[in-house]
Design a protein around this motif. Structure first.
Motif, PDB file in Angstrom:
ATOM      1  N   SER A 125       0.626   3.669   1.918  1.00  0.00           N
ATOM      2  CA  SER A 125       0.883   4.108   3.296  1.00  0.00           C
ATOM      3  C   SER A 125       2.314   3.770   3.723  1.00  0.00           C
ATOM      4  O   SER A 125       2.847   4.391   4.657  1.00  0.00           O
ATOM      5  N   GLU A 134       4.327   6.827   4.192  1.00  0.00           N
ATOM      6  CA  GLU A 134       3.876   7.960   5.021  1.00  0.00           C
ATOM      7  C   GLU A 134       5.006   8.533   5.876  1.00  0.00           C
ATOM      8  O   GLU A 134       5.262   9.744   5.855  1.00  0.00           O
ATOM      9  N   GLN A 138      -2.555   3.038  -6.123  1.00  0.00           N
ATOM     10  CA  GLN A 138      -3.232   3.785  -5.060  1.00  0.00           C
ATOM     11  C   GLN A 138      -2.738   5.226  -5.039  1.00  0.00           C
ATOM     12  O   GLN A 138      -1.603   5.502  -5.426  1.00  0.00           O
ATOM     13  N   ARG A 193      -0.145  -7.018  -4.258  1.00  0.00           N
ATOM     14  CA  ARG A 193      -0.703  -7.972  -3.284  1.00  0.00           C
ATOM     15  C   ARG A 193      -0.997  -9.275  -3.986  1.00  0.00           C
ATOM     16  O   ARG A 193      -1.564  -9.271  -5.075  1.00  0.00           O
ATOM     17  N   GLY A 234      -9.976   4.267   2.306  1.00  0.00           N
ATOM     18  CA  GLY A 234      -9.834   4.160   3.757  1.00  0.00           C
ATOM     19  C   GLY A 234      -9.102   5.405   4.243  1.00  0.00           C
ATOM     20  O   GLY A 234      -8.311   5.989   3.498  1.00  0.00           O
ATOM     21  N   CYS A 235      -9.366   5.813   5.486  1.00  0.00           N
ATOM     22  CA  CYS A 235      -8.741   7.054   5.962  1.00  0.00           C
ATOM     23  C   CYS A 235      -8.860   7.150   7.484  1.00  0.00           C
ATOM     24  O   CYS A 235      -9.515   6.322   8.115  1.00  0.00           O
ATOM     25  N   GLY A 236      -8.258   8.181   8.039  1.00  0.00           N
ATOM     26  CA  GLY A 236      -8.398   8.392   9.472  1.00  0.00           C
ATOM     27  C   GLY A 236      -7.462   9.466   9.991  1.00  0.00           C
ATOM     28  O   GLY A 236      -6.682  10.061   9.241  1.00  0.00           O
ATOM     29  N   ALA A 252      -4.904  11.123   7.061  1.00  0.00           N
ATOM     30  CA  ALA A 252      -4.381  10.479   5.850  1.00  0.00           C
ATOM     31  C   ALA A 252      -5.500   9.669   5.224  1.00  0.00           C
ATOM     32  O   ALA A 252      -6.415   9.205   5.922  1.00  0.00           O
ATOM     33  N   PHE A 253      -5.445   9.514   3.919  1.00  0.00           N
ATOM     34  CA  PHE A 253      -6.379   8.613   3.227  1.00  0.00           C
ATOM     35  C   PHE A 253      -5.625   7.851   2.144  1.00  0.00           C
ATOM     36  O   PHE A 253      -4.539   8.270   1.716  1.00  0.00           O
ATOM     37  N   GLY A 254      -6.199   6.706   1.707  1.00  0.00           N
ATOM     38  CA  GLY A 254      -5.616   5.953   0.601  1.00  0.00           C
ATOM     39  C   GLY A 254      -6.739   5.421  -0.259  1.00  0.00           C
ATOM     40  O   GLY A 254      -7.672   4.805   0.264  1.00  0.00           O
ATOM     41  N   HIS A 263       0.848  -1.190   0.000  1.00  0.00           N
ATOM     42  CA  HIS A 263       0.000   0.000   0.000  1.00  0.00           C
ATOM     43  C   HIS A 263       0.888   1.246   0.000  1.00  0.00           C
ATOM     44  O   HIS A 263       2.061   1.185   0.397  1.00  0.00           O
ATOM     45  N   GLU A 286      -2.257   8.039  -2.081  1.00  0.00           N
ATOM     46  CA  GLU A 286      -2.289   8.350  -0.656  1.00  0.00           C
ATOM     47  C   GLU A 286      -2.342   9.867  -0.549  1.00  0.00           C
ATOM     48  O   GLU A 286      -1.708  10.565  -1.355  1.00  0.00           O
ATOM     49  N   PHE A 303      -7.673   0.890  11.123  1.00  0.00           N
ATOM     50  CA  PHE A 303      -6.355   0.713  10.512  1.00  0.00           C
ATOM     51  C   PHE A 303      -5.349   0.914  11.643  1.00  0.00           C
ATOM     52  O   PHE A 303      -5.564   1.771  12.508  1.00  0.00           O
ATOM     53  N   TRP A 362      -2.634   2.416  11.841  1.00  0.00           N
ATOM     54  CA  TRP A 362      -1.924   3.708  11.931  1.00  0.00           C
ATOM     55  C   TRP A 362      -2.859   4.921  11.891  1.00  0.00           C
ATOM     56  O   TRP A 362      -2.407   6.055  11.717  1.00  0.00           O
ATOM     57  N   THR A 363      -4.180   4.679  12.079  1.00  0.00           N
ATOM     58  CA  THR A 363      -5.107   5.812  12.206  1.00  0.00           C
ATOM     59  C   THR A 363      -6.156   5.499  13.269  1.00  0.00           C
ATOM     60  O   THR A 363      -6.547   4.345  13.438  1.00  0.00           O
TER      61      THR A 363
HETATM   62  N1  PHE Z   1      -3.511   1.865   3.108  1.00  0.00           N
HETATM   63  C1  PHE Z   1      -4.914   1.583   3.333  1.00  0.00           C
HETATM   64  C2  PHE Z   1      -5.339   0.480   2.359  1.00  0.00           C
HETATM   65  O1  PHE Z   1      -4.584   0.103   1.488  1.00  0.00           O
HETATM   66  C3  PHE Z   1      -5.774   2.820   3.130  1.00  0.00           C
HETATM   67  C4  PHE Z   1      -5.523   3.898   4.165  1.00  0.00           C
HETATM   68  C5  PHE Z   1      -4.606   4.905   3.902  1.00  0.00           C
HETATM   69  C6  PHE Z   1      -6.203   3.897   5.372  1.00  0.00           C
HETATM   70  C7  PHE Z   1      -4.376   5.915   4.865  1.00  0.00           C
HETATM   71  C8  PHE Z   1      -5.987   4.892   6.317  1.00  0.00           C
HETATM   72  C9  PHE Z   1      -5.086   5.897   6.056  1.00  0.00           C
HETATM   73  O2  PHE Z   1      -6.439  -0.051   2.461  1.00  0.00           O
END
Ligand code: PHE
Length: 418
Positions: free
Chosen positions: A106, A109, A142, A128, A260-262, A281-283, A104, A144, A238, A240-241
């Motif tokens: 992330s 980050e 992705q 993956r 996904g985010c947080g 952060a979001f991805g 990912h 980010e 997640f 890390w959030t």
């Molecule tokens: N890296 C997560 C994923 O691949 C998405 C995500 C990014 C979630 C940043 C929270 C913060 O699903």
């Protein structure tokens, strides 16, 4: 003296690396690493990247980081537990125990925050191990996005002003949002944070992303001026959030999972030496969004070199893909006994099939899974659907590919064909 070549090594992006018990990167995957579809002009993934970037004009836009990362970057710096299933060789690609393909975006980050970036987007290819069908591919892309501010009154003022601006914009827009609380018992505030600050950051995250959803989806074919764009927020987790969320959008009759985010977990920012900041952060996955925006029916098409695919697109324009003829499917079954006491992970079977037949495989399904009651030996039957996207495949060709799959299976896993 000639340079000494380690006897067991693998070449990845022009560099040699020693292999070990974790190595599982396959030739098919290695061949994808230089391609970077998200930077190829006029490719749908490149247009989508640029469309997202255009919505965040004041952010740094990064898109050329190497896919090779350490497991420490991909997992540990983000507080993944030691026993997280994503770390296993059946889920992720390893060059060796110390180097893997990011699963990912992330994974970057901490290093991007450490460089001093406070508002940034990063688009990249991620890897993956997975099954084979029309919506799964072992490489995808992705974006980010992240924003951090100083954890002081000046930082909070910046966020508050931005929230007012974004809220006013959304109020004038045709959008219907199903929200969840910023904080809840299962989505709590972090011990290091003032709940008031977290509320402001979470609100900024939601407003920023609702506005991105409008930018991506409103006004597209199928989204009419009368129908509001529907966005749904869901509580998530997640490592890390915290609090964490997922966003879904209702588009052309279906709820689509978008991202996904947080609010970034403070130890992640401590790892980047920016403990005095906080933020979000979001991805998001690009293929899934591009498939619906362009009506691209099969994820393999993104990798097609066929001019009938590539010539349909122009950089900066989202247009509806016109499928060229669909060629006939050719199903072949492969049934075999595994050696006594041995299993075979579906992802290992799928990678072997991809190495032999590449993108000529449309999907792979497990048809039967049987354990002999007396001998305890296990038998599996997979059905492989061979179908090229670019040309008609002869039965002889499919037979020959299937024979190669069978012979590889024997060599690699010692199976006995039934
Ligand atoms: N890296 C997560 C994923 O691949 C998405 C995500 C990014 C979630 C940043 C929270 C913060 O699903």
């Amino acid at each position: 003296m000639a340079a000494q070549r380690p006897s067991h090594c693998v070449t990845v992006l022009g560099e040699q690396y020693p292999t070990d018990h974790m190595t599982n990167i396959s030739p098919t995957i290695v061949s994808k690493l230089p391609l970077k579809l998200h930077t190829q002009p006029s490719h749908p993934l490149s247009t989508l990247r640029a469309l997202i970037e255009s919505h965040f004009p004041t952010y740094a836009h990064l898109s050329s980081l190497s896919p090779l990362v350490t497991p420490y970057q991909n997992f540990d710096l983000l507080s993944f537990p030691a026993d997280h299933p994503g770390r296993s060789v059946t889920d992720s690609y390893y060059v060796n125990k110390d180097l893997m393909l990011r699963t990912h975006t992330s994974a970057h980050e901490v290093e991007v925050f450490e460089r001093g970036e406070t508002k940034w987007l990063l688009t990249a290819d991620v890897y993956r191990r997975d099954e084979i069908d029309g919506s799964h591919y072992p490489v995808f892309h992705q974006t980010e996005g992240a924003r951090i501010v100083s954890a002081n009154p000046a930082g909070m003022k910046e966020i508050e002003e931005d929230n007012e601006r974004l809220a006013a914009h959304l109020e004038r827009s045709n959008i219907e949002i199903e929200d969840v609380p910023h904080l809840s018992p299962i989505n709590p505030c972090q011990p290091a944070h003032d709940p008031k600050h977290t509320e402001l950051i979470a609100k900024n995250l939601k407003l920023s992303l609702n506005s991105l959803m409008l930018h991506l989806f409103a006004g597209r074919v199928g989204a009419t001026a009368q129908n509001p764009l529907r966005v749904r927020w869901i509580e998530a987790t997640f490592p890390w959030t915290t609090p964490s969320f997922e966003v879904e959008v209702f588009f052309r009759g279906k709820w689509l999972e978008i991202l996904g985010c947080g609010v970034i977990y403070q130890p992640t920012l401590d790892n980047a030496n920016v403990s005095d900041k906080l933020g979000w952060a979001f991805g998001l996955g690009l293929e899934r969004i591009a498939m619906v925006l362009y009506s691209i029916p099969d994820i393999r098409l993104f990798w097609s070199q066929d001019p009938r695919f590539l010539s349909q697109f122009k950089q900066g324009e989202i247009t509806t893909f016109k499928p060229y003829s669909k060629y006939p499917a050719c199903f072949k079954d492969v049934s075999f006994w595994l050696p006594e006491g041995q299993g075979l992970h579906e992802n290992d079977f799928c990678d072997l099939v991809r190495d032999v037949a590449g993108d000529v495989v449309e999907d792979v399904k497990l048809m039967d899974n049987f354990t002999h009651p007396k001998t305890n030996r296990k038998s599996l039957c997979y059905r492989i659907n061979y179908r090229s996207m670019d040309r008609s495949l002869s039965n002889d060709e499919a037979n020959s590919l299937n024979a190669q799959v069978v012979s590889c299976l024997r060599d690699r896993f010692g199976v006995e064909i039934r």
